[in-house]
Design an enzyme around this catalytic site. Structure first.
Site, PDB file in Angstrom:
ATOM      1  N   PRO A   1       0.788  -1.230   0.000  1.00 39.59           N
ATOM      2  CA  PRO A   1       0.000   0.000   0.000  1.00 39.59           C
ATOM      3  C   PRO A   1       0.825   1.287   0.000  1.00 39.59           C
ATOM      4  CG  PRO A   1      -0.938  -1.567   1.531  1.00 39.59           C
ATOM      5  CD  PRO A   1       0.387  -2.131   1.085  1.00 39.59           C
ATOM      6  N   CYS A   2       2.083   1.229   0.397  1.00 40.88           N
ATOM      7  CA  CYS A   2       2.924   2.431   0.412  1.00 40.88           C
ATOM      8  C   CYS A   2       3.595   2.686  -0.934  1.00 40.88           C
ATOM      9  CB  CYS A   2       3.972   2.339   1.516  1.00 40.88           C
ATOM     10  SG  CYS A   2       5.067   0.915   1.358  1.00 40.88           S
ATOM     11  N   ASP A   3       3.396   1.809  -1.903  1.00 41.20           N
ATOM     12  CA  ASP A   3       4.049   1.949  -3.206  1.00 41.20           C
ATOM     13  C   ASP A   3       3.171   2.719  -4.188  1.00 41.20           C
ATOM     14  OD1 ASP A   3       6.488   0.513  -4.835  1.00 41.20           O
ATOM     15  OD2 ASP A   3       4.735   0.901  -6.103  1.00 41.20           O
TER      16      ASP A   3
ATOM     17  N   LEU B   1      -0.145   1.018   6.527  1.00 37.02           N
ATOM     18  CA  LEU B   1       0.783   0.730   5.436  1.00 37.02           C
ATOM     19  C   LEU B   1       0.709   1.742   4.298  1.00 37.02           C
ATOM     20  CD1 LEU B   1       0.312  -3.157   5.195  1.00 37.02           C
ATOM     21  CD2 LEU B   1       2.023  -1.877   6.493  1.00 37.02           C
TER      22      LEU B   1
END
Length: 157
Positions: free
Chosen positions: A108-110, A127
């Site tokens: 999710p952080c990408d 995240l």
């Protein structure tokens, strides 16, 4: 600050000089391999001592989340899929060479992976990319995965 440095790079480099990032380096969790803006390569240590490279594209940092792909530090090239980390569940989901042809981690952080996953905002709020924490947030998530009970080592030693 270098007057010719772009604002996004200046923010990034300030975060690398910060205590939170440096604590991760001092504790052996991760280290900076190189920065050639807008790309930065880091290694993240797994529980078995293997260091996995990640090449981040940090364009428009920190307003826009970075995107990272597994990286072969020795050959300065994308990491061959057979050398990616594996696991029973979460690790193999995050490190999935079939996801977007291995161009990013399924997290999710990408930047690339969050696209089309609006549900992650509610399902995985811890995240989601946090520009205040910056690159440390992404590195912590990867380090936690590589040091979890789910981590199964490298696909092929």
């Amino acid at each position: 600050m270098n007057c010719s440095m772009r604002p996004d790079e200046a923010v990034f480099r300030r975060q690398l000089a910060g205590g939170t990032f440096r604590t991760g380096v001092a504790s052996g969790r991760w280290c900076t391999v190189s920065v050639s803006w807008p790309y930065a390569i880091f290694s993240v240590r797994a529980v078995d001592g293997i260091e996995y490279g990640l090449r981040f594209d940090c364009q428009d940092y920190p307003r826009t989340p970075p995107t990272a792909r597994p990286w072969d530090i020795e050959h300065d090239a994308p990491l061959a899929p057979e050398r990616w980390p594996t696991g029973a569940n979460r690790v193999s989901l995050a490190f999935n060479p079939g996801w977007k042809n291995g161009s990013c981690l399924y997290l999710p952080c990408d930047r690339q992976s969050i696209e089309g996953h609006a549900n992650w905002l509610n399902e995985h709020p811890s995240l989601i990319w946090d520009p205040e924490v910056g690159i440390v947030h992404y590195l912590r998530i990867v380090h936690d995965l590589l040091n979890s009970g789910d981590y199964g080592g490298r696909r092929v030693p």
